[in-house]
Motif scaffolding. Structure first.
Motif, PDB file in Angstrom:
ATOM      1  N   UNK A 271       0.834  -1.197   0.000  1.00  0.00           N
ATOM      2  CA  UNK A 271       0.000   0.000   0.000  1.00  0.00           C
ATOM      3  C   UNK A 271       0.869   1.246   0.000  1.00  0.00           C
ATOM      4  N   UNK A 272       0.277   2.309  -0.494  1.00  0.00           N
ATOM      5  CA  UNK A 272       0.991   3.581  -0.536  1.00  0.00           C
ATOM      6  C   UNK A 272       0.028   4.702  -0.182  1.00  0.00           C
ATOM      7  N   UNK A 273       0.336   5.361   0.922  1.00  0.00           N
ATOM      8  CA  UNK A 273      -0.448   6.509   1.360  1.00  0.00           C
ATOM      9  C   UNK A 273       0.133   7.773   0.730  1.00  0.00           C
ATOM     10  N   UNK A 274      -0.652   8.835   0.632  1.00  0.00           N
ATOM     11  CA  UNK A 274      -0.150  10.083   0.026  1.00  0.00           C
ATOM     12  C   UNK A 274       1.110  10.581   0.731  1.00  0.00           C
ATOM     13  N   UNK A 275       2.125  10.863  -0.054  1.00  0.00           N
ATOM     14  CA  UNK A 275       3.356  11.386   0.496  1.00  0.00           C
ATOM     15  C   UNK A 275       4.255  10.363   1.150  1.00  0.00           C
TER      16      UNK A 275
ATOM     17  N   UNK B  34      -5.412   5.279   9.463  1.00  0.00           N
ATOM     18  CA  UNK B  34      -4.053   5.147   8.925  1.00  0.00           C
ATOM     19  C   UNK B  34      -3.914   4.009   7.923  1.00  0.00           C
ATOM     20  N   UNK B  35      -4.968   3.207   7.747  1.00  0.00           N
ATOM     21  CA  UNK B  35      -4.970   2.185   6.694  1.00  0.00           C
ATOM     22  C   UNK B  35      -5.360   2.782   5.336  1.00  0.00           C
ATOM     23  N   UNK B  36      -5.744   4.044   5.321  1.00  0.00           N
ATOM     24  CA  UNK B  36      -6.100   4.709   4.070  1.00  0.00           C
ATOM     25  C   UNK B  36      -4.896   4.745   3.137  1.00  0.00           C
ATOM     26  N   UNK B  37      -5.085   4.233   1.931  1.00  0.00           N
ATOM     27  CA  UNK B  37      -3.976   4.154   0.976  1.00  0.00           C
ATOM     28  C   UNK B  37      -4.493   3.585  -0.339  1.00  0.00           C
ATOM     29  N   UNK B  38      -3.642   3.638  -1.327  1.00  0.00           N
ATOM     30  CA  UNK B  38      -3.872   2.862  -2.547  1.00  0.00           C
ATOM     31  C   UNK B  38      -3.206   1.511  -2.339  1.00  0.00           C
ATOM     32  N   UNK B  39      -3.965   0.471  -2.528  1.00  0.00           N
ATOM     33  CA  UNK B  39      -3.469  -0.883  -2.314  1.00  0.00           C
ATOM     34  C   UNK B  39      -3.120  -1.526  -3.656  1.00  0.00           C
ATOM     35  N   UNK B  40      -1.936  -2.107  -3.701  1.00  0.00           N
ATOM     36  CA  UNK B  40      -1.428  -2.742  -4.913  1.00  0.00           C
ATOM     37  C   UNK B  40      -1.202  -4.222  -4.685  1.00  0.00           C
ATOM     38  N   UNK B  41      -1.613  -5.033  -5.638  1.00  0.00           N
ATOM     39  CA  UNK B  41      -1.248  -6.433  -5.575  1.00  0.00           C
ATOM     40  C   UNK B  41      -0.012  -6.657  -6.443  1.00  0.00           C
ATOM     41  N   UNK B  42       0.744  -7.672  -6.091  1.00  0.00           N
ATOM     42  CA  UNK B  42       1.985  -7.953  -6.792  1.00  0.00           C
ATOM     43  C   UNK B  42       2.230  -9.454  -6.819  1.00  0.00           C
ATOM     44  N   UNK B  43       3.021  -9.882  -7.774  1.00  0.00           N
ATOM     45  CA  UNK B  43       3.335 -11.301  -7.906  1.00  0.00           C
ATOM     46  C   UNK B  43       4.812 -11.461  -8.232  1.00  0.00           C
ATOM     47  N   UNK B  44       5.399 -12.524  -7.695  1.00  0.00           N
ATOM     48  CA  UNK B  44       6.803 -12.780  -7.967  1.00  0.00           C
ATOM     49  C   UNK B  44       7.151 -14.236  -7.736  1.00  0.00           C
ATOM     50  N   UNK B  45       8.202 -14.665  -8.387  1.00  0.00           N
ATOM     51  CA  UNK B  45       8.713 -16.020  -8.190  1.00  0.00           C
ATOM     52  C   UNK B  45       9.928 -15.928  -7.284  1.00  0.00           C
TER      53      UNK B  45
END
Length: 123
Positions: free
Chosen positions: A37-41, A86-97
């Motif tokens: 996740x990424x919050x503003x700033x 404080x959980x407010x954010x843009x949430x991103x999913x990701x994948x990796x090997x």
């Protein structure tokens, strides 16, 4: 598109919410799926990861968030309970090997990223 996150929205503090990430192709064949996740700033930060049946969480969400994976639907979920502003954010999913020595919390360990879905927690 290899990963697509959806389900963001607005929720009151103390409530629960679930976001999802649909994967296709090589993204879902990755052995580790994660949420950041990424919050503003602020910098993007690790939230949770799942490797087969093992799960890993950031201390800030441990006990409140649950990551799960439905292989039949090629989807990863993040169930969030007891939400805080404080959980407010843009949430991103990701994948990796990755292997067992990989650091699941590192952004650069992941090969594929979704576009992000925004969650706002009101106080």
């Amino acid at each position: 598109v290899q990963l697509q996150a959806f389900g963001g929205g607005l929720v009151q503090a103390g409530g629960g919410f679930r976001i999802s990430c649909a994967a296709c192709g090589r993204a879902f064949s990755s052995n580790v799926m994660g949420w950041f996740r990424q919050a503003p700033g602020k910098e993007r930060e690790f939230v949770a990861a799942i490797r087969w049946s093992s799960t890993y969480y950031a201390d800030s969400v441990k006990g409140r968030f649950t990551i799960s994976r439905d292989n039949a639907k090629n989807t990863v979920y993040l169930q969030m309970n007891s939400l805080k502003p404080e959980d407010t954010a843009v949430y991103y999913c990701a994948a990796g090997t990755m292997n067992y020595s990989s650091d699941y919390a590192r952004v650069d360990e992941y090969d594929y990223w979704g576009q992000g879905t925004k969650l706002t927690v009101s106080s």
